[in-house]
Design an enzyme around this catalytic site. Structure first.
Site, PDB file in Angstrom:
ATOM      1  N   ASP A 156      18.665   5.316  -1.035  1.00  0.00           N
ATOM      2  CA  ASP A 156      19.475   3.752  -0.787  1.00  0.00           C
ATOM      3  C   ASP A 156      18.672   3.008   0.283  1.00  0.00           C
ATOM      4  OD1 ASP A 156      21.453   3.020  -1.575  1.00  0.00           O
ATOM      5  OD2 ASP A 156      22.712   2.818  -0.100  1.00  0.00           O
ATOM      6  N   CYS A 210      27.568   0.383 -23.206  1.00  0.00           N
ATOM      7  CA  CYS A 210      28.325  -0.696 -22.792  1.00  0.00           C
ATOM      8  C   CYS A 210      28.960  -1.421 -24.287  1.00  0.00           C
ATOM      9  CB  CYS A 210      27.786  -1.698 -21.869  1.00  0.00           C
ATOM     10  SG  CYS A 210      27.515  -1.057 -20.118  1.00  0.00           S
ATOM     11  N   CYS A 213      32.310  -3.940 -24.178  1.00  0.00           N
ATOM     12  CA  CYS A 213      33.647  -2.866 -23.745  1.00  0.00           C
ATOM     13  C   CYS A 213      33.351  -4.351 -22.539  1.00  0.00           C
ATOM     14  CB  CYS A 213      33.029  -2.245 -22.541  1.00  0.00           C
ATOM     15  SG  CYS A 213      34.250  -1.227 -21.194  1.00  0.00           S
ATOM     16  N   CYS A 220      37.311  -7.256 -11.935  1.00  0.00           N
ATOM     17  CA  CYS A 220      37.477  -7.096 -10.898  1.00  0.00           C
ATOM     18  C   CYS A 220      38.085  -8.332 -10.636  1.00  0.00           C
ATOM     19  CB  CYS A 220      35.780  -8.075 -10.836  1.00  0.00           C
ATOM     20  SG  CYS A 220      35.461  -8.372  -9.320  1.00  0.00           S
ATOM     21  N   CYS A 236      31.623  -9.948  -4.200  1.00  0.00           N
ATOM     22  CA  CYS A 236      32.503  -9.017  -3.905  1.00  0.00           C
ATOM     23  C   CYS A 236      32.809  -7.671  -2.988  1.00  0.00           C
ATOM     24  CB  CYS A 236      31.213  -7.919  -4.762  1.00  0.00           C
ATOM     25  SG  CYS A 236      31.361  -5.857  -4.635  1.00  0.00           S
ATOM     26  N   CYS A 266      35.983  -1.632 -10.855  1.00  0.00           N
ATOM     27  CA  CYS A 266      34.632  -1.813 -11.416  1.00  0.00           C
ATOM     28  C   CYS A 266      34.656  -0.297 -12.223  1.00  0.00           C
ATOM     29  CB  CYS A 266      34.037  -2.556 -11.184  1.00  0.00           C
ATOM     30  SG  CYS A 266      32.554  -1.792 -10.113  1.00  0.00           S
ATOM     31  N   CYS A 270      36.260   2.424 -15.838  1.00  0.00           N
ATOM     32  CA  CYS A 270      34.888   3.096 -16.661  1.00  0.00           C
ATOM     33  C   CYS A 270      35.222   3.624 -17.599  1.00  0.00           C
ATOM     34  CB  CYS A 270      33.557   2.637 -15.902  1.00  0.00           C
ATOM     35  SG  CYS A 270      32.090   3.333 -17.130  1.00  0.00           S
TER      36      CYS A 270
END
Length: 396
Positions: A156, A210, A213, A220, A236, A266, A270
């Site tokens: 990362d 997805c 959906c 958000c 964000c 978000c 899911c």
């Protein structure tokens, strides 16, 4: 370590192997998967260095549109992110690995508890970079010792497009929220990568599941998704509360609610999370002190107390002042007038960033006449940004 792997002390780097020493690529892959599972990795997949070619085009468009905000490190050497071979010309295979950090409670429940702080699930325990990198290094050393070839490890912090690579390696797919989604673990996977000079059989990329959906788009709070699969980081809450070094823009303050570090909306909404295995392993488990802590307690943290509370936590990286800024925004959104005392005390804080946020919090909690009287006595403020906060609050 299972699978007959050598100890860590023996894995100092690649060594010369004879043909008889080497496993065939399929056998090596089987052994690699076994070693990864023994180290606690929940997902593993292999892809080729050219797998992010299309993703690189989208990444460049993202940068050109300014969607990365002030995250200048994303814009540095974009060609290295777009093509792993620019990062390291010797790479022949990319091994993507995932660790499940699925929460044992609904992260959205805390949002209704307005005097409590919502800290993103990934930041409630020890810093995953440290936890996962140790495992990656052990696995990479095993691979280097087994093949005699060079390896590199990434978690990362380097110019690696982990999510597109994980998609190509079959671990999951990039959902409409731009994060990785797994059929086994939902949206809750930490990712790491091992680049290897050994050519390994690649896995088939995962399909996008997805469908129609829109749950992650619709939930958000700040409308950070201009379209499915596209994120404007400048809107964000994770960016605003973590990467953003200045005051929180006024247009987003009410929408932030009590989210003081990151945002899980978000991810948590899911539908694929219903298939996720819940409950993190001990090293990734949430600390009790970071499960919905009281805003009043957090507002009292000085720098030393902040560092103590967030030892080994990713939260520590943003520093005490940015953190208290976020806490004050949450206090202003709490609707609890008793918290005005905490905000008022912070009007004398050494940090202009904190003082400015305190002004806004008080403007939300105090009666208009009382706030006007307080503002009239604030003439001693010498910081321009805080003066602007007073003027903006008085005019609202």
């Amino acid at each position: 370590m299972a699978g007959g792997g050598a100890g860590v002390a023996d894995l100092c780097g690649p060594r010369l192997l004879t043909a008889a020493d080497r496993l065939s690529p399929p056998d090596l892959k089987t052994a690699l998967i076994r070693e990864a599972r023994a180290l606690g990795f929940d997902s593993i997949g292999i892809t080729s260095p050219d797998a992010t070619r299309e993703a690189g085009k989208y990444f460049r468009a993202f940068l050109e549109g300014g969607g990365h905000g002030d995250m200048d490190w994303l814009a540095n050497s974009p060609e290295r992110r777009a093509d792993p071979r620019v990062l390291w010309s010797g790479v022949r295979s990319i091994i993507m690995l995932g660790v499940n950090y699925g929460p044992d409670e609904d992260p959205l429940d805390v949002l209704a508890r307005r005097t409590r702080a919502a800290i993103s699930v990934y930041a409630q325990g020890d810093d995953y970079h440290d936890v996962i990198k140790k495992r990656l290094k052990i696995l990479a050393r095993w691979l280097a010792a087994s093949t005699g070839d060079e390896v590199k490890v990434f978690v990362d912090t380097a110019a690696v497009m982990e999510k597109p690579l994980a998609h190509a390696a079959g671990i999951g797919w990039q959902g409409k929220h731009t994060n990785l989604v797994s059929r086994e673990f939902g949206s809750w996977l930490f990712l790491g990568a091992i680049f290897s000079a050994t050519e390994l059989p690649p896995d088939r990329g995962e399909a996008d599941h997805c469908g129609s959906c829109r749950a992650c788009q619709d939930v958000c709070p700040t409308d950070a998704f201009p379209a499915p699969y596209k994120l404007d980081a400048r809107r964000c809450i994770s960016y605003l509360t973590i990467e953003n070094k200045g005051p929180i823009p006024h247009e987003f303050r009410k929408s932030i609610g009590n989210r003081i570090y990151g945002c899980d909306d978000c991810l948590a909404i899911c539908p694929w999370n219903k298939f996720a295995q819940q409950g993190r392993e001990q090293k990734l488990a949430a600390r009790d002190a970071l499960r919905a802590p009281a805003l009043a307690d957090l507002a009292r943290l000085d720098d030393a107390a902040f560092r103590t509370l967030f030892t080994k936590s990713p939260v520590k990286r943003i520093g005490r002042d940015r953190f208290i800024r976020n806490v004050l925004i949450a206090i202003g959104n709490s609707g609890d007038a008793s918290l005005a005392a905490e905000a008022r005390r912070l009007l004398d804080d050494a940090s202009p960033l904190v003082r400015g946020a305190a002004v806004w919090a008080l403007s939300q909690l105090m009666a208009p006449d009382d706030f006007a009287a307080l503002a009239a006595r604030a003439g001693g403020e010498d910081d321009v940004s805080v003066q602007q906060e007073w003027r903006a609050a008085a005019a609202s």
